[in-house]
Design an enzyme around this catalytic site. Structure first.
Site, PDB file in Angstrom:
ATOM      1  N   ASN A   1       2.033  -5.088  -3.222  1.00 37.40           N
ATOM      2  CA  ASN A   1       0.620  -5.385  -2.955  1.00 37.40           C
ATOM      3  C   ASN A   1      -0.141  -4.093  -2.648  1.00 37.40           C
ATOM      4  O   ASN A   1       0.352  -3.252  -1.896  1.00 37.40           O
ATOM      5  CB  ASN A   1       0.571  -6.317  -1.722  1.00 37.40           C
ATOM      6  CG  ASN A   1      -0.793  -6.906  -1.438  1.00 37.40           C
ATOM      7  OD1 ASN A   1      -1.425  -7.478  -2.331  1.00 37.40           O
ATOM      8  ND2 ASN A   1      -1.260  -6.789  -0.204  1.00 37.40           N
TER       9      ASN A   1
ATOM     10  N   HIS B   1     -10.465  -5.839  -2.299  1.00 37.18           N
ATOM     11  CA  HIS B   1     -11.530  -5.629  -1.314  1.00 37.18           C
ATOM     12  C   HIS B   1     -12.643  -4.897  -2.059  1.00 37.18           C
ATOM     13  O   HIS B   1     -12.591  -3.685  -2.250  1.00 37.18           O
ATOM     14  CB  HIS B   1     -11.014  -4.784  -0.145  1.00 37.18           C
ATOM     15  CG  HIS B   1      -9.941  -5.468   0.651  1.00 37.18           C
ATOM     16  ND1 HIS B   1     -10.177  -6.621   1.371  1.00 37.18           N
ATOM     17  CD2 HIS B   1      -8.634  -5.176   0.833  1.00 37.18           C
ATOM     18  CE1 HIS B   1      -9.061  -6.995   1.972  1.00 37.18           C
ATOM     19  NE2 HIS B   1      -8.105  -6.139   1.659  1.00 37.18           N
TER      20      HIS B   1
ATOM     21  N   ASP C   1     -12.334 -10.016  -0.815  1.00 40.97           N
ATOM     22  CA  ASP C   1     -13.615 -10.093  -0.111  1.00 40.97           C
ATOM     23  C   ASP C   1     -14.564  -9.138  -0.825  1.00 40.97           C
ATOM     24  O   ASP C   1     -14.135  -8.167  -1.437  1.00 40.97           O
ATOM     25  CB  ASP C   1     -13.512  -9.837   1.402  1.00 40.97           C
ATOM     26  CG  ASP C   1     -12.732  -8.603   1.805  1.00 40.97           C
ATOM     27  OD1 ASP C   1     -12.561  -7.683   0.971  1.00 40.97           O
ATOM     28  OD2 ASP C   1     -12.298  -8.523   2.970  1.00 40.97           O
TER      29      ASP C   1
ATOM     30  N   GLU D   1       0.797  -1.240   0.000  1.00 40.24           N
ATOM     31  CA  GLU D   1       0.000   0.000   0.000  1.00 40.24           C
ATOM     32  C   GLU D   1       0.825   1.284   0.000  1.00 40.24           C
ATOM     33  O   GLU D   1       0.547   2.207   0.761  1.00 40.24           O
ATOM     34  CB  GLU D   1      -0.955  -0.003   1.214  1.00 40.24           C
ATOM     35  CG  GLU D   1      -1.876  -1.206   1.236  1.00 40.24           C
ATOM     36  CD  GLU D   1      -2.921  -1.148   2.354  1.00 40.24           C
ATOM     37  OE1 GLU D   1      -2.839  -0.259   3.209  1.00 40.24           O
ATOM     38  OE2 GLU D   1      -3.820  -2.005   2.342  1.00 40.24           O
TER      39      GLU D   1
ATOM     40  N   GLU E   1      -6.287 -10.480  -1.351  1.00 38.16           N
ATOM     41  CA  GLU E   1      -7.087 -10.239  -0.135  1.00 38.16           C
ATOM     42  C   GLU E   1      -8.570 -10.154  -0.474  1.00 38.16           C
ATOM     43  O   GLU E   1      -9.305  -9.316   0.057  1.00 38.16           O
ATOM     44  CB  GLU E   1      -6.639  -8.944   0.560  1.00 38.16           C
ATOM     45  CG  GLU E   1      -5.157  -8.923   0.884  1.00 38.16           C
ATOM     46  CD  GLU E   1      -4.714  -7.717   1.688  1.00 38.16           C
ATOM     47  OE1 GLU E   1      -5.580  -6.987   2.225  1.00 38.16           O
ATOM     48  OE2 GLU E   1      -3.502  -7.498   1.783  1.00 38.16           O
TER      49      GLU E   1
HETATM   50  C1  XIL Z   1      -6.253  -6.163   8.308  1.00 35.02           C
HETATM   51  C2  XIL Z   1      -6.576  -7.332   9.223  1.00 35.02           C
HETATM   52  O1  XIL Z   1      -7.496  -8.149   8.576  1.00 35.02           O
HETATM   53  C3  XIL Z   1      -7.114  -6.831  10.526  1.00 35.02           C
HETATM   54  O2  XIL Z   1      -7.241  -7.914  11.448  1.00 35.02           O
HETATM   55  C4  XIL Z   1      -6.217  -5.767  11.134  1.00 35.02           C
HETATM   56  O3  XIL Z   1      -6.840  -5.209  12.269  1.00 35.02           O
HETATM   57  C5  XIL Z   1      -5.941  -4.673  10.131  1.00 35.02           C
HETATM   58  O4  XIL Z   1      -5.401  -5.238   8.953  1.00 35.02           O
HETATM   59  N1  XIL Z   1      -4.972  -4.482   3.684  1.00 35.02           N
HETATM   60  C6  XIL Z   1      -3.981  -5.337   4.117  1.00 35.02           C
HETATM   61  C7  XIL Z   1      -4.232  -6.214   5.279  1.00 35.02           C
HETATM   62  O5  XIL Z   1      -2.927  -5.441   3.471  1.00 35.02           O
HETATM   63  O6  XIL Z   1      -3.067  -6.459   6.018  1.00 35.02           O
HETATM   64  C8  XIL Z   1      -5.314  -5.687   6.173  1.00 35.02           C
HETATM   65  O7  XIL Z   1      -5.593  -6.648   7.178  1.00 35.02           O
HETATM   66  C9  XIL Z   1      -6.538  -5.334   5.366  1.00 35.02           C
HETATM   67  C10 XIL Z   1      -6.222  -4.277   4.349  1.00 35.02           C
END
Ligand code: XIL
Length: 454
Positions: free
Chosen positions: A202, A238, A267, A160, A265
């Site tokens: 990422n 996401h 969802d 990020e 990631e």
């Molecule tokens: C999130 C986790 O799922 C949570 O448990 C934590 O509190 C915060 O981080 N992008 C990412 C992940 O790269 O590491 C994040 O994970 C979600 C967003």
């Protein structure tokens, strides 16, 4: 943290715009259809993973689904900076190792997440800046990647680092303020520590063609052209209630740069389109031969960081949702087979701006990224008027300096005058062409290098 997490969730719904591409495919009569996500993805050489939490491994429903369905794992939090280096120089791997062991016991791939990120930094790192932070960050990359050396399929080396919105530029952060080259320094340190791991960048909101993803694209293209070691790009995905219409095209344009792409990631907000969006993501990955796998960010809805959005494939009780079936069907419908690519082979190097030497033999040009107390060196080896079938490069380090790792070459010695020999894949260099290798060290780096054909 909580605030930015909330802000993120709100943002997700707004940024994910565009049409839903496809509907799920019913697979009646496919006698060969596999019945789990992992097995179905394996039919085309891909993995299907989940982010998991060490604290949940004692939950029987959770581990039953994990062991049955998934062929890759990502630690949801356990390998982040705050978890692995809670005070400077003191490393704690207990929970990260639990995730690793869980993955190994399943015969699954383990994705490492995440070496450097502006969030979830330990407080001591948050209060550092400049060269002290740069050294601490590179040391963190080196230590953690060394601890897990040989065991990680792919590392999210940097997470990020690009800004949201239309700038296409980097996000401001303490790491960014150490200098724009912090990302490449991190990738070089990761390569030196664990040459077998694929090294990924990422990010989120990079799932379609937009200013942010184009900023990342330009960085990856630049890294490939300069021999900075990068192997893959992770698309967090996401998603809200829609998927960008150019989702697959975006994956493909990165793949065309010569990197693997992964959905890291996934969802999707629950709503009318959830199952269709999951199917569209799956089909897009299957259509891109360098898309090597998909990871969902949790197992059951109740495990999700997006509380209340029910964005995952299993409900709170562990039952399969419609989204699960649509993913399984899409995986069983098949796609391109992923090529098996060697993890660390650098791509063809672009033409050098340094003119080739006029005679036979070779020349070596060093460029240094230095900070207080350390450096990463990149060496460009250029063949003369004859092709090389092997080469050695020698450098002399200032006193007190030592080499701590090398990539794309083997070194003899670590201090004083140090020799580097080509590895298997970069000994042959056509007349006038170039290849690159690199090394990392403490103290001062060398100013010059000499090359010999061997
Ligand atoms: C999130 C986790 O799922 C949570 O448990 C934590 O509190 C915060 O981080 N992008 C990412 C992940 O790269 O590491 C994040 O994970 C979600 C967003």
């Amino acid at each position: 943290m909580l605030n930015s997490r909330r802000a993120r969730s709100g943002l997700l719904a707004m940024v994910a715009t565009g049409a839903v591409l496809a509907t799920s495919v019913a697979l009646s009569g496919n006698a060969d259809a596999a019945t789990t996500l992992g097995a179905s993805a394996a039919q085309s050489g891909r993995y299907f993973g989940a982010a998991i939490a060490a604290g949940k491994l004692g939950d029987a429903t959770y581990t039953r689904i994990l062991n049955t369905e998934f062929s890759a794992v990502t630690p949801e939090n356990e390998m982040k900076w705050d978890a692995t280096e809670p005070s400077q120089g003191r490393f704690t791997y207990t929970n990260g190792d639990r995730i690793l062991q869980q993955g190994q016991s399943m015969g699954a791939k383990v994705r490492g997440h995440a070496l450097l990120w502006h969030q979830q930094q330990p407080s001591w790192a948050q209060s550092l800046s400049g060269s002290a932070l740069r050294s601490a960050a590179i040391n963190h990359v080196t230590q953690v990647a060394t601890h897990y050396k040989g065991k990680i399929y792919a590392w999210d080396v940097v997470n990020e680092a690009f800004a949201d919105g239309g700038s296409g530029g980097r996000r401001d952060s303490n790491l960014q303020r150490t200098g724009n080259d912090w990302i490449e320094a991190a990738f070089r340190a990761a390569r030196a520590a664990d040459p077998a791991a694929k090294l990924c960048y990422n990010d989120y909101n990079t799932d379609g063609v937009n200013a942010k993803s184009t900023g990342v694209y330009n960085m990856v293209r630049d890294f490939k052209s300069r021999g900075v070691p990068i192997d893959c790009v992770g698309f967090q995905s996401h998603l809200g209630t829609s998927i960008p219409g150019d989702y697959q095209a975006n994956l493909q344009r990165f793949a065309d740069l010569g990197v693997d792409v992964q959905i890291t990631e996934l969802d999707v907000a629950q709503g009318g389109n959830q199952a269709n969006i999951y199917a569209s993501v799956t089909k897009a990955c299957l259509a891109v031969s360098r898309c090597t796998g998909i990871t969902v960010w949790g197992i059951r809805d109740s495990d999700s960081w997006r509380t209340g959005e029910n964005p995952l494939l299993f409900d709170n009780s562990g039952n399969k949702k419609a989204a699960y079936t649509s993913v399984l069907n899409a995986l069983n419908a098949g796609g391109t087979t992923t090529p098996t690519t060697p993890p660390t082979t650098p791509p063809g190097t672009p033409p050098s701006s340094t003119p080739p030497p006029s005679g036979a033999g070779c020349t070596a040009a060093v460029s240094l990224n230095s900070w207080d107390g350390g450096y990463v060196a990149t060496v460009r080896v250029t063949a003369g008027s004859s092709a090389l079938s092997g080469w050695t490069v020698s450098v002399t380090l200032p006193s007190g300096g030592a080499i701590t790792g090398a990539w794309s070459a083997t070194n003899s010695g670590t201090s004083g005058t140090v020799g580097f020999r080509n590895v298997d894949y970069n000994g042959n260099v056509a007349a006038g062409a170039s290849t690159e290798f690199g090394f990392q060290g403490t103290g001062g780096g060398p100013g010059t290098a000499t090359c010999q054909a061997s």
